[in-house]
Motif scaffolding. Structure first.
Motif, PDB file in Angstrom:
ATOM      1  N   LYS A   1       0.856  -1.189   0.000  1.00 33.27           N
ATOM      2  CA  LYS A   1       0.000   0.000   0.000  1.00 33.27           C
ATOM      3  C   LYS A   1       0.889   1.235   0.000  1.00 33.27           C
ATOM      4  O   LYS A   1       1.765   1.377   0.845  1.00 33.27           O
ATOM      5  N   LYS A   2       0.632   2.156  -0.947  1.00 37.65           N
ATOM      6  CA  LYS A   2       1.453   3.355  -1.003  1.00 37.65           C
ATOM      7  C   LYS A   2       0.637   4.542  -1.491  1.00 37.65           C
ATOM      8  O   LYS A   2       0.279   4.637  -2.654  1.00 37.65           O
ATOM      9  N   GLU A   3       0.323   5.419  -0.583  1.00 36.28           N
ATOM     10  CA  GLU A   3      -0.308   6.706  -0.904  1.00 36.28           C
ATOM     11  C   GLU A   3      -1.429   6.575  -1.934  1.00 36.28           C
ATOM     12  O   GLU A   3      -1.395   7.174  -3.000  1.00 36.28           O
ATOM     13  N   GLY A   4      -2.404   5.764  -1.603  1.00 37.52           N
ATOM     14  CA  GLY A   4      -3.559   5.641  -2.481  1.00 37.52           C
ATOM     15  C   GLY A   4      -3.400   4.641  -3.607  1.00 37.52           C
ATOM     16  O   GLY A   4      -4.328   4.405  -4.378  1.00 37.52           O
ATOM     17  N   LEU A   5      -2.218   4.025  -3.711  1.00 38.92           N
ATOM     18  CA  LEU A   5      -1.970   3.032  -4.748  1.00 38.92           C
ATOM     19  C   LEU A   5      -1.766   1.664  -4.101  1.00 38.92           C
ATOM     20  O   LEU A   5      -1.030   1.526  -3.128  1.00 38.92           O
TER      21      LEU A   5
END
Length: 452
Positions: free
Chosen positions: A325-329
């Protein structure tokens, strides 16, 4: 390694050509860059290197014992630096040493093979056994004639069970591994198309996988996936056979399966009991893998209660359906390896995500021989109702495209071309699956996505 110098020498049928008065050794190493004090250095020959060239270097780096099959130094170079043993063949010596050590320790061994799912199943078996036993499991993909014996030689008497992965690309390879590991329990996950380039037919792939039971007798158990068409009719008068699947005809079966974005729940039925399993893993294929693990645990007298508790200790191997999970992605990193079956399983996982745009970045699947074009076409067709955008990379992009039969496809000859344009394609809140055979190295794409 818990053995004496004399035991090691006898196991490998070696000749001491240089001996230091005091011999202290601990573990075995085949890479001089990783040598630690008092290691045993074993000189392995590879396609592009000869470990015998590094015998002196190994001693200089701290090895106390060096095992070679060629003398490529002057004896005066190594006097008083350590002990050197010469053998006929160092690869054979490695296998013989591991075979001796496995017999000496006398612990239980579970061997795991199959076209796909070996590593996930190995991880699940280790977890389900972990509440009752001290368990060792194969690291990464150390599953060939070098990796497997290296894993065995990392064992100590502290362990109760070793869960060892067994890979192959040709007939005879798993028989060799089985002769060393002598599994008490064997597991076959499925029979797919991996390595069909060498083996030509799925029947030959089945024959190769069945070599895991070469040395079985009435005390041994083979556990297979009954949902696989080539495994469902396996039987034996020599050893016990257990099967798992989705209905009550199997020794372990599942019901009430609930597939979520990043986890899976099901009710397992076995030995007249039932229990709910909550997996921190996505995909229906992992229900089958877990049921294989349940049957292994039952063979080793682990209760359902202990299995459920042990599942809390699950340590999954990286780059296999790893959710980042990374900043909305959301990135689904499954780029360790690929086959038609595992591609479909990963696409199923992607399709479970809701209220988002689903992107699959797929690369070539290797070792499929004459089946390559058809297999990539079939994966493309399977992806059609599973993804919003299909990005394909490599040699078989046209076959992917013909199967997908949809305008929402982007094709690249190389991963570098794809990486250059990713920032213009991927948007906030997308879920992106990355998958290809190991040699494609799509982890570079994962890295780029993480840095966006």
């Amino acid at each position: 390694m818990e053995m004496t110098f004399k035991e090691m020498l006898n196991a490998i049928d070696g000749e001491v050509i240089v001996q230091k008065e005091e011999i202290n050794f601990n573990k075995l190493c085949i890479d001089t860059r990783k040598i630690e004090k008092n290691n045993v250095f074993l000189a392995i020959k590879g396609a592009n290197f000869n470990g015998n060239d590094f015998a002196v270097k190994a001693l200089e780096n701290g090895a106390s014992v060096v095992i070679i099959d060629e003398v490529k130094f002057e004896l005066k170079e190594v006097q008083n630096k350590g002990t050197i043993i010469k053998v006929k063949d160092t690869r054979e010596a490695l296998l013989n040493l591991a075979k001796f050590y496995r017999e000496k320790l006398g612990l239980k061994v579970v061997g795991v093979t199959g076209s796909t799912g070996k590593t996930s199943t190995k991880d699940l078996i280790a977890a389900l056994l972990s509440d009752k036993y001290k368990v060792f499991k194969t690291k990464g993909n150390f599953n060939n004639d070098i990796g497997l014996p290296l894993m065995i030689l990392e064992l100590t008497s502290e362990f109760d069970v070793a869960v060892l992965e067994m890979g192959m690309s040709s007939l005879g390879e798993i028989e060799l591994l089985a002769s060393v590991a002598r599994p008490d329990v064997g597991v076959i996950t499925n029979i797919g198309l991996s390595h069909i380039e060498n083996l030509k037919t799925q029947e030959n792939i089945l024959k190769a996988k069945m070599e895991i039971a070469t040395f079985f007798n009435g005390e041994n158990t083979l556990i297979v996936n009954g949902e696989d068409k080539l495994l469902q009719n396996i039987s034996s008068n020599v050893f016990k056979v257990k099967k798992i699947g989705y209905n009550h005809e199997y020794d372990v079966y599942a019901s009430n399966i609930i597939l979520r974005e990043e986890e899976t729940e099901f009710l397992a039925h076995a030995f007249g009991e039932e229990a709910v399993f909550n997996l921190p893993m996505a995909g229906k294929h992992n229900v089958l893998n877990t049921m294989l693990a349940i049957e292994v645990a039952e063979c080793l007298n682990v209760s359902f209660k202990q299995m459920v508790k042990g599942l809390e200790n699950l340590e999954a191997t990286s780059m296999r359906l790893q959710v980042i999970k990374k900043e909305g992605l959301t990135i689904i990193n499954d780029c360790y390896n690929a086959s038609p079956d595992s591609m479909r399983s990963s696409l199923d996982v992607l399709s479970a995500y809701k209220n988002c745009r689903k992107i699959a970045i797929l690369g070539d699947m290797y070792e499929l021989g004459d089946e390559s074009e058809r297999a990539h076409f079939e994966v493309g067709r399977y992806a059609k109702d599973k993804v919003d955008i299909l990005i394909v990379i490599g040699r078989y992009i046209k076959n992917f495209k013909d199967g997908f039969d949809n305008d929402n496809i982007i094709m690249y000859n190389t991963k570098e071309e794809c990486i250059k344009e990713l920032k213009n394609i991927v948007k906030l809140d997308d879920v992106v699956l990355i998958k290809a055979s190991r040699g494609v190295k799509l982890e570079d794409v994962v890295k780029n996505l993480e840095e966006m």
